[in-house]
Write an enzyme that holds these catalytic residues in place. Structure first.
Site, PDB file in Angstrom:
ATOM      1  CB  SER A   1     -11.369   7.452   3.161  1.00  0.00           C
ATOM      2  OG  SER A   1     -12.210   8.239   2.349  1.00  0.00           O
ATOM      3  CG  ASP A   3     -11.452   2.827  -3.903  1.00  0.00           C
ATOM      4  OD1 ASP A   3     -11.730   4.001  -4.230  1.00  0.00           O
ATOM      5  OD2 ASP A   3     -11.241   2.505  -2.719  1.00  0.00           O
ATOM      6  CG  HIS A  51     -10.832   6.306  -1.432  1.00  0.00           C
ATOM      7  ND1 HIS A  51     -11.429   5.072  -1.278  1.00  0.00           N
ATOM      8  CD2 HIS A  51     -11.247   7.075  -0.405  1.00  0.00           C
ATOM      9  CE1 HIS A  51     -12.167   5.092  -0.166  1.00  0.00           C
ATOM     10  NE2 HIS A  51     -12.082   6.297   0.378  1.00  0.00           N
TER      11      HIS A  51
END
Ligand SMILES: Nc1ncnc2c1ncn2[C@@H]1O[C@H](COP(=O)(O)OP(=O)(O)OP(=O)(O)O)[C@@H](O)[C@H]1O
Length: 867
Positions: free
Chosen positions: A522, A829, A832
Site C-alpha cells: 500500500s 488513516d 498510511h
C-alpha cells in the site's frame, strides 16, 4: 414564560432607493410571519417573526397586533414596553408617531396617538368599577444623558432603582393628562424639543433615543394599596454605518454614542438569551442609560414588543439583515410580567418619615467611611462624577445603586477584556499555525533543493570555454538553457568539456529514468488493489490532491512517495497494472504494487492476492504483451514503452512491511525474526527474475518503523512498557530494523553479483524515524494520531471503523472523518502516511544521503544536455 413579541416592518422604497435601484427589493413575501431575504452577495435567508408588516401594511394593523394588548394590560397595572428599532431612515419614527403626532389622518397616525386613544378608551370602559389617572413623562437619551423633554432645564436625570417600583427617573416631570387631546398636545411639545439632525440617510433623523412614559394609576379608596401600570414607548435612534451617513464633527460624535448604546442593548439581549437558556450570566444593564432604563422591560417585569423596522431596498440589505438578526436574538428572551403592586408615594401615608437631605448625606458618608478609607471615598466621588453616575446622592440606596453601577461596568469591562483577549489568542493561534505551515513548506522545499544540489552539477561560466569536471554523477541530469534546443546524450561517467560561444547559464534538473516499474504494497499502490478487487477507497481518501469525487485509489489523502519521485524524474504518475479504466498510459512505466501485498505468497487470510512473486509474473505478462505489440508494428507511442525502456528503466521495490506487521497477529517476535531470511530469499528470487529479464536499475526501499503506525500502537501498545521513547511499539520496530539489516546485506550482495547494474538501497526507516522523533521541528503537530479515523485523541483510530466509513455503533451512526488539516499529521488513516509526510520522506530520499550507495557514485550515468 412568554417571549417578547417581535415583528418586522418594511417601509415602502424611498424615492432615492427607487432612483438608484429601481423597484428591486431584497425580500420575498412568504406569509404574514415569514419572508425570505437576499443579502448583497445573493445569499438567501428565511426569517420568521410573530408578524411581518410588509410595505403596504397599515399603521392600524401594527397598532392592533403589537400595541393594543399591551395598552389593555397597562390599564390593569401590568407594565408594558414597545420599542421601535432599526437603521436610520428605516421607519421607526414613522411607525411610532406617523408623519406627525398631531396628524389626524386615520390611515397615517402612528402607534403613539393610537396608544393615547387606546389608554383613554380602556379607562373609559372600566370607569364604572375603577377610576384611573394618567401621567405622562417624556425624556430623550442624548449623548448618554437623560434629558427631560418637558423641562429642558433637567439635562441629566439620574436613573434609580427602587425595590418596589423598579427603575425610576429621578425628578422627571410628570404631566397629568385627562384627555387624548391634552396628552397629544403635551407629546407634541416634547417632540418639538427633541434633538433632530439631518444625515445622508434621513433628512429628519432622530439623534436621540426618545422615551415616552405613561403611568396609569388606579385610584383607590383610603388605606388601600394603589396599583399602577407603566407603559413605555421607545423610539430608538437609528443604528447607522458612519461612512454611509456621511457623519462628521458633532454628528459623528452623536452617531458613535448612538451606536455604542445600541451595542450595549445588543449585549444585554445576548446576555439575556444565554440567561434564558439556563446559563447564569452577568446582564450588563448598567452599561448604558438606555439599557438601564429598559432593565424592567427586558429583564422580564414587563410585556414587551419590538418592532424591527427595515428598508426593503437591496442597497440597505446589510443593515436590514443586522436589524433582523437583532430581532431574532431578542425572540429568545423569556418574559414573565408581574402584576405591579406599585405604591404611589402619595398613597403611602403611614410610612416612616424620609430623612432630610443633610441626614441622608451623613448616613451616606458614614456608609462610605465604614467601607473605604478616606482616600478611596474621595476617589469614588471623582469616579462617580467622571462617569456621570451620581452627582448628588440623596439616599443610601443611591450610593448602593451607584456602587452597583461601577461594579457592573467594571464587570462588563473585564468581560470585554477577557473576550478581546480570547479573540486575540485565537487570532495568534491562527497566525501561528499559518506560520508553522509556511515554515514546514519552506523546510520541505529546502530539503528538495538540498536534494537537487546534491544530485546535480551547476555549470556556470559567462563566456568562452566551459570546462567542468562532472565529478558527481546523477542518473540523468538535464542541463537546460533557455534559448536553444538540442540534446546530447552521454551514456557513461566521464569528464566533459564543452565549447560555447555565447553566455551560458546552465541549470540542472533532477535525475530521471525513461520508465519506472514499481513493485510493492500500500505504500506505493496507485490504485492496483482497487482495480484488481473492485473496491474503491471512499472519500476523504485522495481529497488533498486528487479532489473529490476521485480518491485515486491511493491509500492516502493525496500523493505517495512514488508520486513525488515520479514528479522529480519529470515522469507522469504511474498507472496501476490492472487499471483499464480511462485509457491508462504505461509509456513511462507500470505499477504492480497492491495494498496488503506481501513478499511471501498470499495465504487464505491475505488482503491482497498479489504477492511479490505474482507482481513479478504480472510484469512478465506486461513486458511480453508490449513486445508482442511492438513486434506487430503497433507501437502505441503514447501508451506503451519502447523495448529499451525495460533495460533503461528503474525497477523500484517497497515491500515487506506486511510480512512483518501481519505476522505479529499470530507469531512471537522470535518467530518473526526467524522468518526474515525466508522472506528475503523470496524477495531475492523475484529481483533475480527481473534481472534475468533485462532489468538493470534497481531501487530497493527498506521497511519503515512499523511500530509507529497508529494501528499497531492501538493494538499492541496498550501496555506502555511495550512502547519506546517515541511512543512506538518496540518489538515491531526491532523486527523492521533486523529485516532492514538483512535486506541491506542482500542489496550489497546483488550489487556485487550484478556488476553491470545499479542496485540501490534506500533507508526509508531512518527518514521516517527522524520525521516522527522531530515531528514538531519538521512542521507537524501529530506524530502518531491518525488524521482520518474514529475515536478522537490520543490515536483517533478504531479498527472497526476505518477512514471514510460510516457504521452503526451502539445504535448511533458514526463516521470516521478526516481532520481539518492533514498537513499537521504524519499518519493519514492509522496505517498510511499523509501526503505531507510522504512529501517530506521523498524530499529526503532525493538528497541521496539515505541511499547506499549514494546516488552520486554508482548510478548509471546519463547526461542529457539541452540547449
Ligand atoms: N411605512 C411607511 N410608509 C410610508 N413612509 C414611510 C414609512 N416608514 C417610513 N417612511 C418614510 O421614510 C422616511 C424615514 O422614516 P423615519 O424618519 O421614520 O425613519 P427613522 O427610522 O425614524 O430614522 P432615524 O433613526 O434617522 O430617525 C420618512 O420620510 C418617512 O415618512
Amino acid at each position: 414564560m412568554a417571549s417578547m413579541t417581535i415583528c418586522a416592518r418594511f417601509r415602502p422604497l424611498s424615492s432615492k432607493e427607487r432612483r438608484d435601484h429601481g423597484d428591486a427589493v431584497c425580500i420575498q413575501h412568504v406569509d404574514s410571519e415569514t419572508f425570505s431575504f437576499k443579502d448583497e452577495k445573493d445569499e438567501e435567508f428565511t426569517f420568521s417573526f410573530d408578524k411581518v408588516f410588509y410595505e403596504k401594511s397599515e399603521q392600524a394593523q401594527v397598532y392592533e397586533f403589537l400595541a393594543s394588548p399591551i395598552v389593555r394590560d397597562a390599564v390593569d397595572a401590568i407594565n408594558g414596553t414597545i420599542v421601535t428599532y432599526g437603521q436610520t431612515g428605516a421607519g421607526k419614527t414613522y411607525s411610532m408617531e406617523g408623519p406627525s403626532i398631531l396628524v389626524r389622518d386615520e390611515q397615517k397616525r402612528g402607534l403613539l396617538p393610537r396608544v393615547v386613544e387606546g389608554l383613554f378608551d380602556c379607562i373609559k370602559s372600566s370607569e364604572r368599577t375603577m377610576k384611573h389617572s394618567i401621567k405622562l413623562s417624556m425624556v430623550e437619551i442624548y449623548m448618554e444623558r437623560v434629558r427631560d423633554l418637558f423641562d429642558l432645564a433637567k439635562v441629566n436625570i439620574q436613573i434609580k432603582e427602587s425595590k418596589s417600583q423598579g427603575i425610576l427617573l429621578n425628578g422627571v416631570t410628570e404631566i397629568s393628562v385627562s384627555s387624548p387631546a391634552e396628552a397629544l398636545q403635551s407629546l407634541s411639545n416634547g417632540i418639538a424639543n427633541r434633538a433632530v439632525g439631518e444625515t445622508q440617510m434621513n433628512v429628519s433623523s432622530s439623534r436621540s433615543h426618545c422615551i415616552y412614559i405613561f403611568t396609569v394609576q388606579q385610584e383607590v379608596k383610603k388605606d388601600e394599596r394603589s396599583k399602577a401600570g407603566k407603559l413605555i414607548l421607545v423610539d430608538l435612534a437609528g443604528s447607522e454605518k458612519v461612512e454611509k451617513t456621511g457623519a462628521e464633527g458633532k454628528v459623528l460624535e452623536e452617531a458613535k454614542t448612538i451606536n455604542k448604546s445600541l451595542s450595549a442593548l445588543g449585549n444585554v439581549i445576548n446576555a439575556l438569551t444565554c440567561w434564558s437558556s439556563g446559563k447564569a450570566n452577568h446582564i450588563p444593564f448598567r452599561d448604558s442609560k438606555l439599557t438601564r432604563i429598559l432593565q424592567d422591560s427586558l429583564g422580564g417585569n414587563s410585556r414587551t414588543a419590538l418592532l424591527c423596522c427595515c428598508s426593503p431596498s437591496p442597497s440597505n440589505a446589510l443593515e436590514s439583515l443586522s436589524t433582523l438578526r437583532f430581532g431574532m436574538r431578542a425572540k429568545h428572551i423569556k418574559m414573565s410580567p408581574r402584576l405591579k403592586g406599585n405604591e404611589d408615594k402619595s398613597a403611602k401615608k403611614n410610612g416612616p418619615p424620609s430623612p432630610t437631605k443633610d441626614e441622608s448625606c451623613e448616613i451616606i458618608l458614614e456608609m462610605l467611611r465604614e467601607r473605604f478609607d478616606a482616600e478611596d471615598v474621595k476617589l469614588l466621588e471623582e469616579l462617580f462624577t467622571l462617569s456621570g453616575i451620581l452627582f448628588d446622592p440623596s439616599s443610601p440606596e443611591e450610593v448602593d445603586s451607584a456602587l452597583a453601577d461601577v461594579t457592573s461596568q467594571t464587570i462588563t469591562l473585564l468581560q470585554q477584556a477577557v473576550e478581546d483577549l480570547a479573540s486575540t489568542v485565537e487570532e495568534l493561534k491562527r497566525e501561528n499555525k499559518a506560520l508553522k505551515n509556511e515554515l514546514a513548506a519552506a523546510k520541505r522545499s529546502d530539503a528538495q533543493s538540498e536534494a537537487a544540489e546534491d544530485t546535480s552539477i551547476v555549470l556556470h561560466k559567462p563566456s568562452g570555454i566551459i570546462s567542468s569536471v562532472v565529478s558527481r554523477v546523477s542518473p540523468i541530469i538535464f542541463i537546460t538553457r533557455h534559448y536553444c534546443h538540442c540534446s546530447v546524450e552521454l551514456s557513461e561517467k566521464h569528464v566533459f568539456e564543452y565549447w560555447v560561444q555565447r553566455d551560458l547559464e546552465l541549470k540542472y534538473e533532477i535525475f530521471s529514468y525513461p520508465a519506472v516499474f514499481n513493485f510493492g504494497d500500500s505504500n506505493s499502490d496507485t490504485g492496483e488493489l482497487g482495480a484488481g478487487l473492485g473496491f474503491n477507497l471512499p472519500l476523504p481518501y485522495g481529497q488533498t490532491y486528487f479532489k473529490p469525487p476521485s480518491s485515486s485509489g491511493r491509500p492516502c489523502d493525496g500523493r505517495l512517495i512514488v508520486d513525488f519521485l515520479m514528479d522529480a524524474m519529470e515522469l507522469p504518475f504511474l498507472n496501476a497494472y490492472l487499471d483499464s479504466v480511462g485509457l491508462p498510459s504505461f509509456k513511462n512505466g507500470c505499477n504492480f504494487a497492491a495494498a496488503g501485498s506481501t513478499i511471501l505468497p498470499a495465504t487464505a487470510t491475505s488482503i491482497s492476492p498479489f504477492s511479490f512473486g505474482v507482481q513479478v509474473s504480472q510484469f512478465f505478462r506486461f513486458k511480453a504483451k508490449v513486445l508482442e505489440l511492438l513486434a506487430e508494428g503497433k507501437s502505441f507511442p503514447k501508451y506503451l514503452p519502447t523495448e529499451d525502456f525495460f533495460a533503461k528503466g528503474l525497477y523500484m521495490f517497497d515491500i515487506g512491511q506486511n510480512d512483518l506487521a501481519g505476522a505479529f497477529y499470530s507469531k512471537s517476535l522470535d518467530e518473526i525474526l526467524a522468518s526474515i531470511p525466508t522472506i528475503l530469499t523470496e524477495f531475492e528470487t523475484g529481483v533475480k527474475r527481473l534481472y534475468d529479464q533485462g532489468g538493470r536499475n534497481f531501487w530497493i526501499h527498506n521497511t519503515g518503523p512499523l511500530g509507529c503506525l497508529t494501528q499497531n500502537v492501538a493494538k499492541f501498545g496498550t501496555d506502555p512498557s511495550k512502547l519506546d521513547e517515541q511512543g512506538c511499539v518496540s518489538d515491531h520496530n526491532q523486527a523492521a530494523k533486523l529485516f532492514n539489516l538483512q535486506l541491506h546485506a542482500l542489496t550489497k550482495k546483488l550489487q556485487d553479483q550484478y556488476s553491470n547494474s545499479s542496485v540501490i538501497y534506500v533507508d526509508i526507516f531512518s527518514i521516517k524515524s527522524e520525521l516522527i522523533s522531530n515531528y514538531s521541528k519538521n512542521g507537524f503537530e501529530q506524530p502518531i494520531m491518525a488524521c482520518c479515523g474514529y475515536g478522537g485523541p490520543p490515536l483517533n483510530y478504531d479498527s472497526h471503523i476505518t477512514c471514510g466509513q460510516t457504521k452503526t455503533l451502539n445504535g448511533t451512526n458514526v463516521t470516521a472523518k478526516g481532520c481539518t488539516d492533514s498537513s499537521d499529521y504524519i499518519s493519514w488513516d492509522g496505517i498510511h502516511y499523509t501526503e505531507a509526510a510522504n512529501q517530506y520522506v521523498s524530499s529526503k530520499i532525493l538528497t541521496g544521503k539515505y541511499s547506499d550507495p549514494p546516488f552520486s557514485d554508482k548510478m548509471p550515468f546519463l547526461l542529457k544536455l539541452k540547449f
